[in-house]
Design an enzyme around this catalytic site. Structure first.
Site, PDB file in Angstrom:
ATOM      1  N   MET A  73      -4.615   8.090  -2.307  1.00 39.78           N
ATOM      2  CA  MET A  73      -5.948   8.532  -1.885  1.00 39.78           C
ATOM      3  C   MET A  73      -5.789   9.500  -0.715  1.00 39.78           C
ATOM      4  O   MET A  73      -5.149   9.173   0.289  1.00 39.78           O
ATOM      5  CB  MET A  73      -6.805   7.339  -1.423  1.00 39.78           C
ATOM      6  CG  MET A  73      -7.214   6.366  -2.512  1.00 39.78           C
ATOM      7  SD  MET A  73      -8.002   7.097  -3.961  1.00 39.78           S
ATOM      8  CE  MET A  73      -9.402   7.958  -3.247  1.00 39.78           C
ATOM      9  N   GLY A  84     -14.706   5.901  -1.995  1.00 37.32           N
ATOM     10  CA  GLY A  84     -16.119   5.507  -1.918  1.00 37.32           C
ATOM     11  C   GLY A  84     -17.064   6.634  -2.277  1.00 37.32           C
ATOM     12  O   GLY A  84     -18.144   6.379  -2.810  1.00 37.32           O
ATOM     13  N   HIS A 114     -10.062   4.759 -12.640  1.00 37.37           N
ATOM     14  CA  HIS A 114      -9.726   4.410 -11.254  1.00 37.37           C
ATOM     15  C   HIS A 114     -10.652   3.279 -10.823  1.00 37.37           C
ATOM     16  O   HIS A 114     -11.834   3.495 -10.590  1.00 37.37           O
ATOM     17  CB  HIS A 114      -9.927   5.669 -10.379  1.00 37.37           C
ATOM     18  CG  HIS A 114      -9.692   5.458  -8.924  1.00 37.37           C
ATOM     19  ND1 HIS A 114     -10.036   6.404  -7.976  1.00 37.37           N
ATOM     20  CD2 HIS A 114      -9.148   4.423  -8.232  1.00 37.37           C
ATOM     21  CE1 HIS A 114      -9.711   5.971  -6.776  1.00 37.37           C
ATOM     22  NE2 HIS A 114      -9.181   4.760  -6.897  1.00 37.37           N
ATOM     23  N   SER A 168     -12.992  14.589 -11.905  1.00 32.90           N
ATOM     24  CA  SER A 168     -13.709  13.335 -11.663  1.00 32.90           C
ATOM     25  C   SER A 168     -15.142  13.431 -12.153  1.00 32.90           C
ATOM     26  O   SER A 168     -15.944  14.220 -11.653  1.00 32.90           O
ATOM     27  CB  SER A 168     -13.704  12.988 -10.171  1.00 32.90           C
ATOM     28  OG  SER A 168     -14.600  11.911  -9.957  1.00 32.90           O
ATOM     29  N   MET A 181     -16.772   1.783  -9.013  1.00 28.27           N
ATOM     30  CA  MET A 181     -16.900   1.187  -7.663  1.00 28.27           C
ATOM     31  C   MET A 181     -17.842  -0.013  -7.724  1.00 28.27           C
ATOM     32  O   MET A 181     -18.816   0.003  -8.483  1.00 28.27           O
ATOM     33  CB  MET A 181     -17.481   2.211  -6.683  1.00 28.27           C
ATOM     34  CG  MET A 181     -16.673   3.492  -6.579  1.00 28.27           C
ATOM     35  SD  MET A 181     -17.273   4.538  -5.244  1.00 28.27           S
ATOM     36  CE  MET A 181     -16.391   6.060  -5.609  1.00 28.27           C
ATOM     37  N   ASP A 213      -5.989  11.962  -5.180  1.00 26.42           N
ATOM     38  CA  ASP A 213      -7.431  11.842  -5.371  1.00 26.42           C
ATOM     39  C   ASP A 213      -8.180  11.992  -4.055  1.00 26.42           C
ATOM     40  O   ASP A 213      -8.010  11.172  -3.153  1.00 26.42           O
ATOM     41  CB  ASP A 213      -7.718  10.468  -5.999  1.00 26.42           C
ATOM     42  CG  ASP A 213      -9.160  10.308  -6.428  1.00 26.42           C
ATOM     43  OD1 ASP A 213      -9.926  11.287  -6.369  1.00 26.42           O
ATOM     44  OD2 ASP A 213      -9.512   9.185  -6.833  1.00 26.42           O
ATOM     45  N   GLY A 214      -9.031  13.023  -3.986  1.00 29.01           N
ATOM     46  CA  GLY A 214      -9.928  13.190  -2.849  1.00 29.01           C
ATOM     47  C   GLY A 214      -9.736  14.509  -2.122  1.00 29.01           C
ATOM     48  O   GLY A 214      -8.652  14.800  -1.625  1.00 29.01           O
ATOM     49  N   GLY A 215     -10.787  15.317  -2.105  1.00 29.41           N
ATOM     50  CA  GLY A 215     -10.739  16.573  -1.357  1.00 29.41           C
ATOM     51  C   GLY A 215      -9.757  17.591  -1.906  1.00 29.41           C
ATOM     52  O   GLY A 215      -9.291  18.470  -1.180  1.00 29.41           O
ATOM     53  N   ASP A 230     -14.410   6.944 -12.014  1.00 29.48           N
ATOM     54  CA  ASP A 230     -14.381   6.181 -10.762  1.00 29.48           C
ATOM     55  C   ASP A 230     -15.324   4.992 -10.825  1.00 29.48           C
ATOM     56  O   ASP A 230     -16.546   5.152 -10.743  1.00 29.48           O
ATOM     57  CB  ASP A 230     -14.816   7.088  -9.605  1.00 29.48           C
ATOM     58  CG  ASP A 230     -13.756   8.109  -9.257  1.00 29.48           C
ATOM     59  OD1 ASP A 230     -12.628   7.695  -8.930  1.00 29.48           O
ATOM     60  OD2 ASP A 230     -14.051   9.323  -9.314  1.00 29.48           O
ATOM     61  N   HIS A 251     -11.239  11.678 -15.287  1.00 30.64           N
ATOM     62  CA  HIS A 251     -11.107  10.646 -14.255  1.00 30.64           C
ATOM     63  C   HIS A 251     -12.436   9.908 -14.097  1.00 30.64           C
ATOM     64  O   HIS A 251     -13.475  10.526 -13.855  1.00 30.64           O
ATOM     65  CB  HIS A 251     -10.710  11.339 -12.947  1.00 30.64           C
ATOM     66  CG  HIS A 251     -10.390  10.420 -11.811  1.00 30.64           C
ATOM     67  ND1 HIS A 251      -9.146   9.840 -11.643  1.00 30.64           N
ATOM     68  CD2 HIS A 251     -11.146   9.990 -10.766  1.00 30.64           C
ATOM     69  CE1 HIS A 251      -9.151   9.102 -10.537  1.00 30.64           C
ATOM     70  NE2 HIS A 251     -10.359   9.166  -9.990  1.00 30.64           N
ATOM     71  N   GLY A 309     -17.480  11.050  -3.430  1.00 31.34           N
ATOM     72  CA  GLY A 309     -16.961  12.381  -3.705  1.00 31.34           C
ATOM     73  C   GLY A 309     -17.296  13.300  -2.543  1.00 31.34           C
ATOM     74  O   GLY A 309     -18.075  12.936  -1.645  1.00 31.34           O
ATOM     75  N   GLY A 310     -16.694  14.461  -2.521  1.00 26.02           N
ATOM     76  CA  GLY A 310     -17.080  15.490  -1.554  1.00 26.02           C
ATOM     77  C   GLY A 310     -16.591  15.288  -0.138  1.00 26.02           C
ATOM     78  O   GLY A 310     -17.122  15.902   0.794  1.00 26.02           O
ATOM     79  N   MET A 349     -12.060   0.891  -8.241  1.00 25.43           N
ATOM     80  CA  MET A 349     -12.212   0.593  -6.814  1.00 25.43           C
ATOM     81  C   MET A 349     -13.043  -0.673  -6.707  1.00 25.43           C
ATOM     82  O   MET A 349     -14.209  -0.662  -6.275  1.00 25.43           O
ATOM     83  CB  MET A 349     -12.880   1.782  -6.104  1.00 25.43           C
ATOM     84  CG  MET A 349     -11.927   2.953  -5.913  1.00 25.43           C
ATOM     85  SD  MET A 349     -12.762   4.512  -5.614  1.00 25.43           S
ATOM     86  CE  MET A 349     -13.064   4.999  -7.313  1.00 25.43           C
TER      87      MET A 349
HETATM   88  C1  DX5 Z   1     -13.419   8.863  -4.332  1.00 25.47           C
HETATM   89  C2  DX5 Z   1     -13.096   8.980  -5.797  1.00 25.47           C
HETATM   90  C3  DX5 Z   1     -12.718  10.346  -6.187  1.00 25.47           C
HETATM   91  C4  DX5 Z   1     -13.796  11.372  -6.028  1.00 25.47           C
HETATM   92  C5  DX5 Z   1     -13.123  12.688  -5.767  1.00 25.47           C
HETATM   93  O1  DX5 Z   1     -13.477   7.539  -3.944  1.00 25.47           O
HETATM   94  O2  DX5 Z   1     -12.021   8.121  -6.121  1.00 25.47           O
HETATM   95  O3  DX5 Z   1     -12.170  10.389  -7.502  1.00 25.47           O
HETATM   96  O4  DX5 Z   1     -14.652  11.484  -7.131  1.00 25.47           O
HETATM   97  O5  DX5 Z   1     -14.083  13.626  -5.460  1.00 25.47           O
HETATM   98  P1  DX5 Z   1     -13.772  14.973  -4.679  1.00 25.47           P
HETATM   99  O6  DX5 Z   1     -12.831  15.750  -5.541  1.00 25.47           O
HETATM  100  O7  DX5 Z   1     -15.121  15.589  -4.547  1.00 25.47           O
HETATM  101  O8  DX5 Z   1     -13.158  14.576  -3.366  1.00 25.47           O
HETATM  102 ZN    ZN Z   2     -10.984   8.459  -8.098  1.00 26.42          ZN
END
Ligand code: DX5
Ligand code: ZN
Length: 215
Positions: free
Chosen positions: A136, A141, A65, A7, A36, A174-176, A34, A32, A143-144, A67
């Site tokens: 998800m 919303g 992606h 990402s 938003m 996607d996520g964590g 993102d 990837h 990262g991290g 959002m």
């Molecule tokens: C969150 C994004 C993710 C995010 C993932 O809303 O869609 O793609 O960047 O980040 P990590 O891998 O840090 O959870």
């Molecule tokens: Zn994403």
């Protein structure tokens, strides 16, 4: 072997060319992106100028992606940017079938994203029109965030639905995602791992991508 889609949200935006070239030289499969809008999710990220900048340097397919509300407004421009796959949220699309058809009609792969609270069963009547399903594993919303463990069960349910319907859609998470959550996800049937913090927060992102691919 897992597919990995780092990402760019966790990249250094002051050094986008450098980070894109680093990913070009890695074993990652996609990039990837993102997007938003501060409406569908409580955060803003970037739009076309930024995606065009990445596209100029990227030698890997772009995994976009969205959002955002009303994603149908931007599909034509995403095909101009050269997106490979465009994923829209189930929760943002009252006319999901039409949006997916439009994405495919522009020659791109059509993805659907489910939030953590949205069950896999909502896909039953649309699965034929989908090239990729993204689950998800955090609330979208930021990262991290911390991985939601229930996602592993959702991957199993989704794999079952794809088997039963003969769908060849890819399962992306996607996520964590990191080495330990990634391994559980691959064992449960996931195909593509998105990773922001795990890749860009690593001492050696290229090596980290290699680890994620070989889980
Ligand atoms: C969150 C994004 C993710 C995010 C993932 O809303 O869609 O793609 O960047 O980040 P990590 O891998 O840090 O959870
Ligand atoms: Zn994403």
């Amino acid at each position: 072997m897992a597919m990995v889609s780092p990402s760019m949200l966790s990249a250094d935006f002051g050094n986008l060319q450098r980070d894109t070239e680093m990913l070009n030289a890695s074993q990652c499969d996609w990039l990837h992106l993102d997007v938003m809008d501060g409406v569908f999710v409580p955060n803003l990220t970037f739009g076309f100028p930024m995606m065009e900048a990445v596209a100029r340097h990227a030698r890997k397919p772009l995994d976009v992606h969205l959002m955002i509300v009303q994603p149908e407004k931007f599909i034509e421009r995403l095909s101009d940017v050269g997106a490979y796959v465009v994923s829209v949220h189930y929760e943002a699309c009252p006319h999901l079938h039409r949006v997916l058809q439009t994405i495919r009609s522009k020659g791109m792969k059509a993805g659907v994203v489910l939030n953590p609270a949205t069950p896999v069963s909502v896909l039953e009547d649309i699965i034929e029109d989908v090239d990729l399903v993204m689950l998800m594993s955090v609330n979208p919303g930021y990262g991290g965030q911390k991985f939601i463990p229930h996602t592993v069960e959702k991957v199993k349910k989704l794999r079952k639905l794809l088997n039963e319907t003969g769908s060849r859609a890819l399962i992306e998470i996607d996520g964590g995602v990191n080495r330990s959550t990634g391994r559980m996800l691959i064992e449960a049937g996931a195909d593509v791992l998105v990773a922001g913090t795990a890749v860009f927060g690593a001492a050696n992102p290229v090596e980290e991508i290699a680890h994620l691919k070989n889980l």
